[in-house]
Design a protein around this motif. Structure first.
Motif, PDB file in Angstrom:
ATOM      1  N   LYS B 146      18.570 -20.469 -34.276  1.00 35.34           N
ATOM      2  CA  LYS B 146      18.015 -21.063 -32.923  1.00 35.34           C
ATOM      3  C   LYS B 146      18.397 -22.489 -33.012  1.00 35.34           C
ATOM      4  N   GLU B 147      18.451 -23.265 -34.190  1.00 38.39           N
ATOM      5  CA  GLU B 147      18.907 -24.505 -34.171  1.00 38.39           C
ATOM      6  C   GLU B 147      20.291 -24.746 -33.618  1.00 38.39           C
ATOM      7  N   ILE B 148      21.195 -23.753 -34.128  1.00 39.88           N
ATOM      8  CA  ILE B 148      22.388 -23.478 -33.673  1.00 39.88           C
ATOM      9  C   ILE B 148      22.589 -23.572 -32.109  1.00 39.88           C
ATOM     10  N   PHE B 149      21.933 -22.510 -31.461  1.00 40.80           N
ATOM     11  CA  PHE B 149      21.698 -22.143 -30.304  1.00 40.80           C
ATOM     12  C   PHE B 149      21.455 -23.566 -29.469  1.00 40.80           C
ATOM     13  N   ASN B 150      20.130 -24.185 -29.986  1.00 36.61           N
ATOM     14  CA  ASN B 150      19.666 -25.287 -29.362  1.00 36.61           C
ATOM     15  C   ASN B 150      20.923 -26.458 -29.049  1.00 36.61           C
ATOM     16  N   ALA B 151      21.583 -26.720 -30.402  1.00 36.86           N
ATOM     17  CA  ALA B 151      22.680 -27.539 -30.120  1.00 36.86           C
ATOM     18  C   ALA B 151      23.592 -27.202 -29.301  1.00 36.86           C
ATOM     19  N   ALA B 152      24.081 -26.107 -29.186  1.00 36.30           N
ATOM     20  CA  ALA B 152      25.144 -25.437 -28.263  1.00 36.30           C
ATOM     21  C   ALA B 152      24.623 -25.941 -26.949  1.00 36.30           C
ATOM     22  N   LEU B 153      23.528 -25.310 -26.394  1.00 38.55           N
ATOM     23  CA  LEU B 153      22.942 -25.352 -25.123  1.00 38.55           C
ATOM     24  C   LEU B 153      23.211 -26.850 -24.557  1.00 38.55           C
ATOM     25  N   GLU B 154      22.317 -27.876 -25.664  1.00 36.54           N
ATOM     26  CA  GLU B 154      22.424 -29.236 -25.370  1.00 36.54           C
ATOM     27  C   GLU B 154      23.818 -29.864 -24.966  1.00 36.54           C
ATOM     28  N   ARG B 155      24.723 -29.397 -25.888  1.00 42.09           N
ATOM     29  CA  ARG B 155      26.212 -29.983 -25.639  1.00 42.09           C
ATOM     30  C   ARG B 155      26.729 -29.326 -24.472  1.00 42.09           C
ATOM     31  N   LEU B 156      26.457 -28.014 -24.238  1.00 37.08           N
ATOM     32  CA  LEU B 156      27.057 -27.480 -22.687  1.00 37.08           C
ATOM     33  C   LEU B 156      26.578 -28.223 -21.827  1.00 37.08           C
ATOM     34  N   GLN B 157      25.078 -28.810 -21.798  1.00 34.78           N
ATOM     35  CA  GLN B 157      24.644 -29.409 -20.618  1.00 34.78           C
ATOM     36  C   GLN B 157      25.019 -30.647 -20.586  1.00 34.78           C
ATOM     37  N   THR B 158      25.390 -31.575 -21.467  1.00 36.16           N
ATOM     38  CA  THR B 158      26.119 -32.731 -21.458  1.00 36.16           C
ATOM     39  C   THR B 158      27.654 -32.475 -20.861  1.00 36.16           C
TER      40      THR B 158
END
Lengths: 243, 243
Positions: B146-158
């Motif tokens: 879940k932590e990995i997913f959250n980091a990925a989403l945040e990165r994608l949004q940036t």
DNA sequence: AATTTTAATGTAAGATGTACACTTATTAAG
DNA sequence: CTTAATAAGTGTACATCTTACATTAAAATT
């Protein structure tokens, strides 16, 4: 020997000799940046043994079996500079098969920003492990460290325009000219002085001090201090630092 | 057993039992994003064995001893979807001591963007390893995924606001409304239609086709195609994609 | 007192962003 | 065949931000 992890949908898990998969070394390497008011510098060590004897290298170490990567990086930096809790950011992991001539080592690269005055290597003393080197005159570097350095610099250049991390490289109290010169050096650009200060001051991130420069042969500039609390507050309201 | 690497200035190198330092497993995990014209989705597998039996997990695998990390990730994605050379970007490495219950495994996380039509899991067939899951309704996930997913989403949004990578999620031919809706979904924002299209078209990155939508009960929209070559050319002249 | 140097402020013109109204092309309904 | 509905696509005025450059201010040096 650790039991086998199960990562569907692939079948490594069922490999007869799972032990082969637990033979990696993991290291951390940290590109430490500093700024002396004139040049951007990086903290490098000179290797004392083969391979790459005499080459410049980024400080780092193998991660211990029961140690977190960030902990390992902070350990390396503390051993090297005596400093604790420095600004640290994970950069990228370099894991090419042949990147290390002595074994399979993946390295998690970090970069760090520190106020150059906080670490003064005494040039002639015994264990002057690390030296500040201006980033223009880097020679060949050990392993793939030149590639790591380049990635770190590129990342720093991007990040410094989007987050107020430049202040990590300046003394607590600085002038707007100091700040402008840091950005100009880091980004290889020139800014218009009037417009730069308007932009920065409009962000409302700096505390103007009732102090000025001393011992300068012209009108002394006012000193400022970065206010992280104000930045946090503004961030929560959607403020976005830029340039 | 690999010989000892030398990372001055620290002294792990002189440790009596260097073998202990070569006992890590390294895995890759890849957060695969897709977009179906309505929702942003992520490709997840359901674990079939303990630990975390039945939990959703990000696809991944242990890296083979003589395999590069990117190669391992492409292998996982090819095994899973049949696709080669997908858009891939390294995200971050997760290396906490206790992140994996069965051994010391550091994972290099990637994220990938793919055109959702390129991978259609047949829902009822045998080895439907992975399923597209809308990112709003993710349940608990295995390990620290879940932590990995959250980091990925945040990165994608940036990243999607700063590089023209959104097109990786759209079909080759799309309307400006498609593009706008993708951004709105990804970023949880709304854009003014007129201003959005002016901004995008002013960048001169899209090729207007002599085609329109079909089978739509209102005025059909023109179709466009992203031109990567034009973006490269503009980038070299200092162009910077934004929003 | 004049000169030099850099700090600090002001302003006008241009470029970009924002809000919103308007026109156009197509399908569906009457 | 006309009208309604729907979304495509365009135009414009106003506000805001950027850019270039001129001006004034405060200190040290001559």
């Amino acid at each position: 020997m650790p039991a086998q992890p199960d990562y569907s949908p692939v079948n490594t898990l069922n490999h007869p000799d799972i032990a082969e998969y637990f033979s990696f070394g993991i290291s951390v390497d940290c590109v430490v940046f500093g700024y002396d008011g004139k040049d951007v510098k990086v903290l490098l060590i000179e290797r004392g043994t083969d391979p790459y004897l005499g080459y410049q290298a980024i400080p780092g170490d193998l991660v211990h079996p029961h140690e977190d990567a960030v902990t390992a990086t902070q350990r390396v930096l503390r051993d090297l500079t005596g400093l604790k809790d420095v600004y640290l950011e994970q950069l990228q992991t370099f894991a090419s098969v042949n990147r290390h001539p002595l074994g399979r080592v993946a390295t998690i690269a970090y970069y760090s920003l520190l106020k150059i005055g906080d670490y003064n290597p005494r040039p002639s003393s015994w264990a002057t492990a690390a030296q500040w080197t201006p980033i223009q005159d880097l020679g060949d570097m050990a392993f793939d460290h030149k590639e790591i350095f380049n990635a770190a610099l590129e990342r720093l250049q991007t990040k410094v325009r989007q987050k107020p991390i430049g202040f990590e490289l300046l003394p607590e109290e600085f002038t707007l000219a100091d700040l402008q010169h840091l950005y100009e050096t880091l980004l290889n650009t020139e800014f218009d002085k009037a417009n730069f200060r308007k932009k920065i001051l409009a962000m409302d991130l700096l505390i103007a001090l009732d102090k000025t420069q001393k011992a300068v042969r012209h009108r002394p500039a006012r000193l400022y201090r970065f206010d992280p609390a104000r930045y946090d507050a503004l961030s929560k309201r959607g403020f976005h630092f830029e340039l």
